[in-house]
Design a protein around this motif. Sequence first.
Motif, PDB file in Angstrom:
ATOM      1  N   LEU A 142     -21.857  22.680  -7.876  1.00 46.82           N
ATOM      2  CA  LEU A 142     -20.426  23.098  -7.830  1.00 46.82           C
ATOM      3  C   LEU A 142     -20.137  23.650  -8.993  1.00 46.82           C
ATOM      4  N   TRP A 143     -20.140  22.578 -10.088  1.00 43.26           N
ATOM      5  CA  TRP A 143     -19.619  22.665 -11.331  1.00 43.26           C
ATOM      6  C   TRP A 143     -20.236  23.824 -12.176  1.00 43.26           C
ATOM      7  N   GLU A 144     -21.578  24.124 -11.841  1.00 36.83           N
ATOM      8  CA  GLU A 144     -22.422  24.980 -12.641  1.00 36.83           C
ATOM      9  C   GLU A 144     -21.816  26.281 -12.159  1.00 36.83           C
ATOM     10  N   VAL A 145     -21.774  26.537 -11.057  1.00 34.58           N
ATOM     11  CA  VAL A 145     -21.143  27.972 -10.326  1.00 34.58           C
ATOM     12  C   VAL A 145     -19.898  28.098 -10.913  1.00 34.58           C
ATOM     13  N   MET A 146     -18.996  27.031 -10.858  1.00 32.13           N
ATOM     14  CA  MET A 146     -17.512  27.144 -11.380  1.00 32.13           C
ATOM     15  C   MET A 146     -17.616  27.547 -12.872  1.00 32.13           C
ATOM     16  N   SER A 147     -18.635  27.153 -13.580  1.00 35.52           N
ATOM     17  CA  SER A 147     -18.814  27.425 -15.199  1.00 35.52           C
ATOM     18  C   SER A 147     -19.405  28.859 -15.434  1.00 35.52           C
ATOM     19  N   LEU A 148     -20.105  29.340 -14.491  1.00 37.80           N
ATOM     20  CA  LEU A 148     -20.749  30.647 -14.653  1.00 37.80           C
ATOM     21  C   LEU A 148     -19.757  31.715 -14.054  1.00 37.80           C
ATOM     22  N   ILE A 149     -18.944  31.431 -13.001  1.00 33.31           N
ATOM     23  CA  ILE A 149     -17.833  32.369 -12.679  1.00 33.31           C
ATOM     24  C   ILE A 149     -16.828  32.599 -13.928  1.00 33.31           C
ATOM     25  N   TYR A 150     -16.466  31.432 -14.403  1.00 35.64           N
ATOM     26  CA  TYR A 150     -15.723  31.251 -15.529  1.00 35.64           C
ATOM     27  C   TYR A 150     -16.184  32.324 -16.756  1.00 35.64           C
ATOM     28  N   ILE A 151     -17.161  32.231 -16.953  1.00 36.04           N
ATOM     29  CA  ILE A 151     -17.702  32.804 -18.140  1.00 36.04           C
ATOM     30  C   ILE A 151     -17.799  34.347 -17.995  1.00 36.04           C
ATOM     31  N   VAL A 152     -17.971  34.710 -16.620  1.00 37.76           N
ATOM     32  CA  VAL A 152     -17.993  36.227 -16.364  1.00 37.76           C
ATOM     33  C   VAL A 152     -16.491  36.521 -16.360  1.00 37.76           C
ATOM     34  N   ALA A 176     -22.214  24.779 -22.605  1.00 39.94           N
ATOM     35  CA  ALA A 176     -21.617  23.858 -21.647  1.00 39.94           C
ATOM     36  C   ALA A 176     -22.416  24.038 -20.265  1.00 39.94           C
ATOM     37  N   SER A 177     -22.776  25.355 -19.841  1.00 40.22           N
ATOM     38  CA  SER A 177     -23.638  25.641 -18.743  1.00 40.22           C
ATOM     39  C   SER A 177     -24.822  24.821 -18.815  1.00 40.22           C
ATOM     40  N   TRP A 178     -25.419  25.005 -19.895  1.00 42.93           N
ATOM     41  CA  TRP A 178     -26.724  24.079 -19.945  1.00 42.93           C
ATOM     42  C   TRP A 178     -26.527  22.510 -19.837  1.00 42.93           C
ATOM     43  N   ASP A 179     -25.298  22.080 -20.429  1.00 45.34           N
ATOM     44  CA  ASP A 179     -25.001  20.851 -20.385  1.00 45.34           C
ATOM     45  C   ASP A 179     -24.921  20.276 -19.039  1.00 45.34           C
ATOM     46  N   ILE A 180     -24.288  21.117 -18.258  1.00 42.92           N
ATOM     47  CA  ILE A 180     -24.140  20.703 -16.662  1.00 42.92           C
ATOM     48  C   ILE A 180     -25.286  20.688 -16.048  1.00 42.92           C
ATOM     49  N   TYR A 181     -26.299  21.856 -16.299  1.00 41.66           N
ATOM     50  CA  TYR A 181     -27.399  21.822 -15.916  1.00 41.66           C
ATOM     51  C   TYR A 181     -28.354  20.486 -15.988  1.00 41.66           C
ATOM     52  N   THR A 182     -28.458  20.266 -17.181  1.00 44.05           N
ATOM     53  CA  THR A 182     -29.201  19.071 -17.694  1.00 44.05           C
ATOM     54  C   THR A 182     -28.686  17.824 -17.239  1.00 44.05           C
TER      55      THR A 182
END
Length: 192
Positions: free
Chosen positions: A111-121, A75-81
């Motif tokens: 913003l979505w990528e940062v939220m995704s990474l925070i969620y993963i952590v 999901a994080s990679w998909d947001i990035y691409t």
Amino acid sequence: VIMAVLLCLAMLVTLGYQCFGKHKQPEVTLSILLVCLLFLIAGLICLDILSSWEDRKVPLRIMLLFIGVANSIFASWDIYTDCIRTDHPQSDSSRFAESLMCCNGRFIGILWEVMSLIYIVVVFYLTLVLCNKRPIRSMDDVHGMTWLAMVLGMSCAFAALVWRFKCHAAPPLVSRQEMETAVAMGRPSNRH
């Protein structure tokens, strides 16, 4: 067990849409993967509920952790691409930015990528703290099977990305001028 049952219900809904929904071209890969995964998780649920084995909960936890890690990374990679690397006007982030009228799609993607990474952590931390009977004070306290599930999840996500970009590379995008020329000549273009 409750989360595994909810996951199975979500997969059944997805399988229903896959089997009975409208498609431009039939695709059976997702259906086969869903059925196999449903049988695997259902078997692990039965093992957890019906078995008297002391470590009966471990395989189901490892499977859920594996699915969670792989999906989070993808999901994080998909947001990035889709939202950061390319700023396509039809992307979700661009459309969301249009509704806000204060920023562009790439900023929303970041913003979505940062939220995704925070969620993963946060989820990773809660999984390690809440799902263990003994407190984790260092990385040495993490069970070997937990490490295995995380590494397998990351490996599967990485392998999927390599497969996508090396084995099934998309045709190169044509320039706007080439596309207009092709349309004027009545030829289809290979633009996505």
